[in-house]
Design a protein around this motif. Sequence first.
Motif, PDB file in Angstrom:
ATOM      1  N   LEU A 384     -14.131 -20.447 -40.004  1.00  0.00           N
ATOM      2  CA  LEU A 384     -14.345 -20.656 -41.440  1.00  0.00           C
ATOM      3  C   LEU A 384     -14.892 -22.027 -41.792  1.00  0.00           C
ATOM      4  O   LEU A 384     -15.215 -22.272 -42.947  1.00  0.00           O
ATOM      5  CB  LEU A 384     -13.020 -20.460 -42.202  1.00  0.00           C
ATOM      6  CG  LEU A 384     -12.406 -19.070 -42.225  1.00  0.00           C
ATOM      7  CD1 LEU A 384     -11.126 -19.079 -43.045  1.00  0.00           C
ATOM      8  CD2 LEU A 384     -13.391 -18.058 -42.791  1.00  0.00           C
ATOM      9  N   ARG A 385     -14.982 -22.915 -40.825  1.00  0.00           N
ATOM     10  CA  ARG A 385     -15.334 -24.289 -41.203  1.00  0.00           C
ATOM     11  C   ARG A 385     -16.771 -24.638 -40.822  1.00  0.00           C
ATOM     12  O   ARG A 385     -17.428 -23.943 -40.028  1.00  0.00           O
ATOM     13  CB  ARG A 385     -14.363 -25.273 -40.574  1.00  0.00           C
ATOM     14  CG  ARG A 385     -14.458 -25.415 -39.056  1.00  0.00           C
ATOM     15  CD  ARG A 385     -13.509 -26.521 -38.596  1.00  0.00           C
ATOM     16  NE  ARG A 385     -13.472 -26.671 -37.155  1.00  0.00           N
ATOM     17  CZ  ARG A 385     -14.275 -27.474 -36.461  1.00  0.00           C
ATOM     18  NH1 ARG A 385     -15.236 -28.151 -37.084  1.00  0.00           N
ATOM     19  NH2 ARG A 385     -14.146 -27.575 -35.142  1.00  0.00           N
ATOM     20  N   THR A 386     -17.217 -25.737 -41.381  1.00  0.00           N
ATOM     21  CA  THR A 386     -18.557 -26.250 -41.088  1.00  0.00           C
ATOM     22  C   THR A 386     -18.531 -27.049 -39.796  1.00  0.00           C
ATOM     23  O   THR A 386     -17.631 -27.870 -39.574  1.00  0.00           O
ATOM     24  CB  THR A 386     -19.038 -27.142 -42.248  1.00  0.00           C
ATOM     25  OG1 THR A 386     -19.098 -26.357 -43.441  1.00  0.00           O
ATOM     26  CG2 THR A 386     -20.405 -27.723 -41.956  1.00  0.00           C
ATOM     27  N   ILE A 387     -19.514 -26.806 -38.951  1.00  0.00           N
ATOM     28  CA  ILE A 387     -19.599 -27.487 -37.666  1.00  0.00           C
ATOM     29  C   ILE A 387     -19.847 -28.982 -37.873  1.00  0.00           C
ATOM     30  O   ILE A 387     -20.410 -29.397 -38.892  1.00  0.00           O
ATOM     31  CB  ILE A 387     -20.707 -26.850 -36.804  1.00  0.00           C
ATOM     32  CG1 ILE A 387     -20.501 -27.144 -35.321  1.00  0.00           C
ATOM     33  CG2 ILE A 387     -22.096 -27.300 -37.275  1.00  0.00           C
ATOM     34  CD1 ILE A 387     -21.376 -26.293 -34.413  1.00  0.00           C
ATOM     35  N   THR A 388     -19.426 -29.801 -36.913  1.00  0.00           N
ATOM     36  CA  THR A 388     -19.642 -31.249 -36.971  1.00  0.00           C
ATOM     37  C   THR A 388     -20.338 -31.721 -35.700  1.00  0.00           C
ATOM     38  O   THR A 388     -20.419 -30.982 -34.708  1.00  0.00           O
ATOM     39  CB  THR A 388     -18.316 -32.009 -37.119  1.00  0.00           C
ATOM     40  OG1 THR A 388     -17.573 -31.916 -35.892  1.00  0.00           O
ATOM     41  CG2 THR A 388     -17.477 -31.442 -38.264  1.00  0.00           C
ATOM     42  N   ALA A 389     -20.790 -32.960 -35.709  1.00  0.00           N
ATOM     43  CA  ALA A 389     -21.456 -33.514 -34.526  1.00  0.00           C
ATOM     44  C   ALA A 389     -20.493 -33.699 -33.369  1.00  0.00           C
ATOM     45  O   ALA A 389     -20.917 -33.838 -32.213  1.00  0.00           O
ATOM     46  CB  ALA A 389     -22.107 -34.852 -34.881  1.00  0.00           C
ATOM     47  N   GLN A 390     -19.182 -33.695 -33.652  1.00  0.00           N
ATOM     48  CA  GLN A 390     -18.195 -33.858 -32.595  1.00  0.00           C
ATOM     49  C   GLN A 390     -17.868 -32.524 -31.905  1.00  0.00           C
ATOM     50  O   GLN A 390     -17.232 -32.513 -30.844  1.00  0.00           O
ATOM     51  CB  GLN A 390     -16.908 -34.454 -33.153  1.00  0.00           C
ATOM     52  CG  GLN A 390     -17.021 -35.930 -33.544  1.00  0.00           C
ATOM     53  CD  GLN A 390     -17.879 -36.144 -34.773  1.00  0.00           C
ATOM     54  OE1 GLN A 390     -17.724 -35.434 -35.778  1.00  0.00           O
ATOM     55  NE2 GLN A 390     -18.787 -37.114 -34.711  1.00  0.00           N
ATOM     56  N   ASP A 391     -18.276 -31.419 -32.491  1.00  0.00           N
ATOM     57  CA  ASP A 391     -18.029 -30.113 -31.883  1.00  0.00           C
ATOM     58  C   ASP A 391     -18.998 -29.873 -30.729  1.00  0.00           C
ATOM     59  O   ASP A 391     -20.140 -30.356 -30.749  1.00  0.00           O
ATOM     60  CB  ASP A 391     -18.197 -28.999 -32.918  1.00  0.00           C
ATOM     61  CG  ASP A 391     -17.069 -28.978 -33.930  1.00  0.00           C
ATOM     62  OD1 ASP A 391     -15.900 -28.961 -33.513  1.00  0.00           O
ATOM     63  OD2 ASP A 391     -17.357 -28.993 -35.147  1.00  0.00           O
ATOM     64  N   PRO A 392     -18.591 -29.088 -29.724  1.00  0.00           N
ATOM     65  CA  PRO A 392     -19.515 -28.744 -28.644  1.00  0.00           C
ATOM     66  C   PRO A 392     -20.506 -27.675 -29.085  1.00  0.00           C
ATOM     67  O   PRO A 392     -20.249 -26.917 -30.030  1.00  0.00           O
ATOM     68  CB  PRO A 392     -18.587 -28.206 -27.551  1.00  0.00           C
ATOM     69  CG  PRO A 392     -17.432 -27.627 -28.315  1.00  0.00           C
ATOM     70  CD  PRO A 392     -17.238 -28.530 -29.503  1.00  0.00           C
ATOM     71  N   CYS A 393     -21.641 -27.615 -28.416  1.00  0.00           N
ATOM     72  CA  CYS A 393     -22.605 -26.554 -28.673  1.00  0.00           C
ATOM     73  C   CYS A 393     -21.932 -25.203 -28.427  1.00  0.00           C
ATOM     74  O   CYS A 393     -21.314 -25.004 -27.382  1.00  0.00           O
ATOM     75  CB  CYS A 393     -23.813 -26.720 -27.761  1.00  0.00           C
ATOM     76  SG  CYS A 393     -24.950 -25.302 -27.773  1.00  0.00           S
ATOM     77  N   PRO A 394     -22.065 -24.257 -29.363  1.00  0.00           N
ATOM     78  CA  PRO A 394     -21.414 -22.954 -29.167  1.00  0.00           C
ATOM     79  C   PRO A 394     -22.058 -22.110 -28.080  1.00  0.00           C
ATOM     80  O   PRO A 394     -21.500 -21.089 -27.681  1.00  0.00           O
ATOM     81  CB  PRO A 394     -21.561 -22.288 -30.542  1.00  0.00           C
ATOM     82  CG  PRO A 394     -22.730 -22.949 -31.168  1.00  0.00           C
ATOM     83  CD  PRO A 394     -22.727 -24.362 -30.672  1.00  0.00           C
ATOM     84  N   VAL A 395     -23.215 -22.531 -27.576  1.00  0.00           N
ATOM     85  CA  VAL A 395     -23.899 -21.763 -26.525  1.00  0.00           C
ATOM     86  C   VAL A 395     -23.605 -22.340 -25.145  1.00  0.00           C
ATOM     87  O   VAL A 395     -23.174 -21.632 -24.234  1.00  0.00           O
ATOM     88  CB  VAL A 395     -25.420 -21.720 -26.784  1.00  0.00           C
ATOM     89  CG1 VAL A 395     -26.143 -21.046 -25.617  1.00  0.00           C
ATOM     90  CG2 VAL A 395     -25.713 -20.985 -28.080  1.00  0.00           C
ATOM     91  N   CYS A 396     -23.840 -23.665 -24.982  1.00  0.00           N
ATOM     92  CA  CYS A 396     -23.716 -24.247 -23.646  1.00  0.00           C
ATOM     93  C   CYS A 396     -22.624 -25.291 -23.536  1.00  0.00           C
ATOM     94  O   CYS A 396     -22.355 -25.791 -22.442  1.00  0.00           O
ATOM     95  CB  CYS A 396     -25.051 -24.856 -23.215  1.00  0.00           C
ATOM     96  SG  CYS A 396     -25.443 -26.411 -24.074  1.00  0.00           S
ATOM     97  N   GLY A 397     -22.002 -25.658 -24.655  1.00  0.00           N
ATOM     98  CA  GLY A 397     -20.967 -26.676 -24.625  1.00  0.00           C
ATOM     99  C   GLY A 397     -21.491 -28.091 -24.645  1.00  0.00           C
ATOM    100  O   GLY A 397     -20.717 -29.051 -24.546  1.00  0.00           O
ATOM    101  N   GLY A 398     -22.819 -28.261 -24.782  1.00  0.00           N
ATOM    102  CA  GLY A 398     -23.425 -29.586 -24.792  1.00  0.00           C
ATOM    103  C   GLY A 398     -23.194 -30.331 -26.093  1.00  0.00           C
ATOM    104  O   GLY A 398     -22.532 -29.845 -27.019  1.00  0.00           O
ATOM    105  N   ALA A 399     -23.772 -31.525 -26.163  1.00  0.00           N
ATOM    106  CA  ALA A 399     -23.605 -32.381 -27.336  1.00  0.00           C
ATOM    107  C   ALA A 399     -24.536 -31.934 -28.462  1.00  0.00           C
ATOM    108  O   ALA A 399     -25.668 -31.516 -28.229  1.00  0.00           O
ATOM    109  CB  ALA A 399     -23.891 -33.832 -26.969  1.00  0.00           C
TER     110      ALA A 399
END
Length: 592
Positions: A384-399
């Motif tokens: 439900l929340r908005t993604i942030t720059a601190q979250d991992p990429c939802p595809v590969c886990g990258g920055a």
Amino acid sequence: MRWSRYYIPTLKEAPADAEVVSHKLLVRAGMIRKLTSGLYSFLPLGLRALNKSGRIVREEMDRAGALEIVMPVVQPGDLWKESGRWEHYGRELLRFVDRHDRDYCLGPTHEEVVTDLVRGEIKSYRQLPVNLYQVQTKFRDEIRPRFGLMRCREFVMKDAYSFDKDEPGAEASYRAMYDAYSRIFSRMGMRFRPVQADSGAIGGSFSHEFMVLADTGEDTIAVCRDCDFAANLEKAPVAFSGAPCTETCPPMEEVPTPDTHTVDEVAAFLGVAPARVVKTLLYVADGEPVAALVRGDRELNEVKFKNLLGAAEIELAEPARVVELTGAAVGFAGPVGLKGVARVYADNELMAATDWVAGANRTDAHVRHLDLARDAAVTVFADLRTITAQDPCPVCGGALELPRGIEVGHVFKLGLKYSEAMNAKFLDEEGKERFMIMGCYGIGVSRIIAACIEQNHDEHGIVFPIPLAPFEVVVLNLAPKDEAVSAKAQEIHDFLEAQGVDTLLDDREERPGVKFKDADLIGCPMQLVVGGKGLERGVIEAKDRRTGEKSELDAADFAAAYATWRAGVERGWADYAAFRDGAAASAKGGGE
């Protein structure tokens, strides 16, 4: 074209209501003039840029197999009622009645009209696929038009609509348009990125936005540094790899928290981090009150919430409704003991921990030691929340990075949304009736000009890429009363025009400083300066507007010298555009 015979009313100062660079420069460069809020006239210089934008769009649409048509701007309300959008589109749809008291609207988009057109003509699978497009004026009654051509009420848009007999065909049509859009913005010299997007009021199952990257963009996008993932913030999923918390905490207790209405105030008062607070947001979804829970340091993503609910409309509950549902003043809502709220939704992140702080549904009170699994009735946990720059990429886990962008194009997979509602059928190979599968594809032809300027400008004015520049070359005659200088300037102008180069000759009797400033302001990518001192030395001064680099061309062998210099300018623009984020993704099919 002679400047003295052209209409270019440049201004030294920008209008007071101009907030963004493109608005200021379009007005100062004499390209547009405001009629009233959100309505602009295109002056000759602006119209040339608009027409160049439209020509590139048309050429690539034609190349992709789409066929150009023109549909009416005025649309009957009956079609919108048939599709179900008459009530749900919102107040941006300008509705009116004609002299016969029949409902009409000014078209913000043309799904209903084109579906009505096709259902009356196409009867067999043999007539499919078909892709129809137009470049036409649209009207959306924006509540607060702003930023000049970036968000106005009347604008020029290219909208295309594909009709297919099956899913593989619809996928091929979508891919053809995706690739065409990539070619369009590449040809324009824009730095862009295709990103996954929400379909919004248009509807449909899947869509991509094409974003021109610019620090002044209205939108923020999430981009992975390590893979091709890119999505706008409305769409970007938050990867959750945690598991439900199995720990326990002390029994929930109510504590007084006088005059603490915000998360930060509550956290400071109780001596906890904002991340330990549960933020309870009350909404009304299609008339029903619902609650959304997110961590105190996070932002609820309303688009995700609306999509999860499957609601046509959601809005924050009014303060009076909050008091009715909680029995407390605004700022003290919590998930335990809500009155009349049957559904409570929580972000995934909240199930990974316990011992929360939340509102007590009592004025000046909160609860601590809240265990959502034990103390609250959560309908479902979801993203439900908005993604942030601190979250991992939802595809590969990258920055992730969160650059800003300006939406200039959008491609949608509509599926059966309109064909079912409006009974657009055909007979398949077995003679059975089936609904056509649709897609729609929009480009803001006039918005492209503003986005281009937001991306390409400096302190002196506009820096147009060559394909969109109203004039590719401006020839500056620094001594219009000198016959030799004027003759040479005219000769260069005529030579370039004969080569098919859009050329503007500044023959005005103005000081050189005025001409240099105006040339920089209007953004012609190449400047050629003809002056008495230069001709005495046998040279024509050339300036690359993008880099500011100056060169001297042999006046006696101007054709060869110009060709070599221009090739260098074009290479520089190509290298600049090749830095475009998303070029690799476009080549691969991008972002899915």
